[in-house]
Write an enzyme that holds these catalytic residues in place. Sequence first.
Site, mmCIF file in Angstrom:
data_model
loop_
_atom_site.group_PDB
_atom_site.id
_atom_site.type_symbol
_atom_site.label_atom_id
_atom_site.label_comp_id
_atom_site.label_asym_id
_atom_site.label_seq_id
_atom_site.Cartn_x
_atom_site.Cartn_y
_atom_site.Cartn_z
ATOM 1 N N GLY A 210 0.767 -1.264 0.009
ATOM 2 C CA GLY A 210 0.128 -0.061 -0.117
ATOM 3 C C GLY A 210 0.893 1.199 -0.054
ATOM 4 N N ASN A 211 0.287 2.559 0.417
ATOM 5 C CA ASN A 211 0.972 3.558 0.358
ATOM 6 C C ASN A 211 0.504 4.372 1.232
ATOM 7 O OD1 ASN A 211 -1.052 5.154 -1.006
ATOM 8 N ND2 ASN A 211 -0.859 3.959 -2.458
ATOM 9 N N ARG A 212 0.796 5.834 1.558
ATOM 10 C CA ARG A 212 0.483 6.548 2.812
ATOM 11 C C ARG A 212 -0.671 7.496 2.449
ATOM 12 N NH1 ARG A 212 5.715 9.637 3.759
ATOM 13 N NH2 ARG A 212 4.346 10.732 5.118
ATOM 14 N N ALA A 278 -3.957 7.499 -5.009
ATOM 15 C CA ALA A 278 -2.548 7.099 -5.047
ATOM 16 C C ALA A 278 -2.806 5.596 -5.520
ATOM 17 C CB ALA A 278 -1.911 7.058 -3.629
#
Length: 407
Positions: A210-212, A278
């Site tokens: 995943g990402n932030r 994102a």
Amino acid sequence: MSERPRVVLGVGGGIAAYKACEVLRRLTESGHDVRVVPTAAALNFVGAATFEALSGHPVHTGVFTEVPEVQHVRVGKEADLVLVVPATADLLARAAHGLADDLLTNTLLTARCPVAFFPAMHTEMWEHPATRDNVALLRSRGVVVAEPASGRLTGVDTGKGRLPDPAEIADLARLLLARPDALPRDLHGLRVVVSAGGTREPLDPVRYLGNRSSGKQGYALARVAAQRGAEVVLVAAHTAALPEPAGVDLRHVSTALEMRDAVLEAAQAADVVVMAAAVADFRPAARAEHKIKKSEDRPDPEISLVRNPDILAELVENRKPDQVIVGFAAETGDEQGSVLDHARAKLRRKGCDLLVVNAVGDGRAFEVEDNAGWLLAADGTERAIPLGSKAQLAATLWDAVSEYGKR
């Protein structure tokens, strides 16, 4: 504007009056000087003592208190912003026709600052021709009448007419204080798709890539577009438990492939598509059926990745005539070029109409309340977006989209 922005919080006599307390708390805690002016009916739901304790100001409903100070004129004239939370059908009607039989309606007549109503009522009342005419009349005078949310109402009823979440109201209030012209109805009739949040690509039943991304910027884009009159579909991946924006068709997804399918489907009927999500560039080639175990007698696992579809490129390739497509780019500078160098190359490569560029890292863009960057257009024009709330960046982008559509 004073060092502490002065906000008048009008409270109408509806069951949602209790939510005005949360709006009040959020504004006072962010440094605003808030004076509560309820109607007499509102005090049947929340007592004056509660508003006085939270605001630090006395609470009055009539015009025959503090007469020597002419408060029925002074309160409105000194305000930087007037909010009405909730705005009942009765209060909207009285405001639209200039009635002034209590302190709040007098304040509405004397205010020369931005005024915003946040309606809350049963669906039948919101949709009644009298209410619709009153809303249209107020908006024609430059007053903000927010779109209500949909959901559970009093009793067993559900539908449109629910008060927007207090966090959303406070966010829009801060936007109007920073930019009084931020919520015109210039997007009325446009169908808009916004993506938000970060996708998650499963490794096994427990873990994911995943990402932030918190989703805050995408939600701000959807929220501001809806309040500017657009018909909005928000395709949201994982977010930081954000309240659902009022007046928005929210569709949840998880992975990049789910995001692709949902966005491409919604885009078929859209005038504007904004890819603020994102989206993971890669996903595991295979998902383990069981949790991957860490063991001393096993070699460390190797994870093969495959490329995810480029949703923005597909949108551009399949665009309808006159459809405006906006991309987002989170960039860092490196030995190959600056943030803007990479962004300009991405704009040429993707072929979208507008590109919002954020420099990321060191507490910027992700998981914070404010944002800054640059707005690049396909015609070569560029403009810096100064640091401000994500709602302010959203308003700046919708200004650009509105102007782009007129070219």
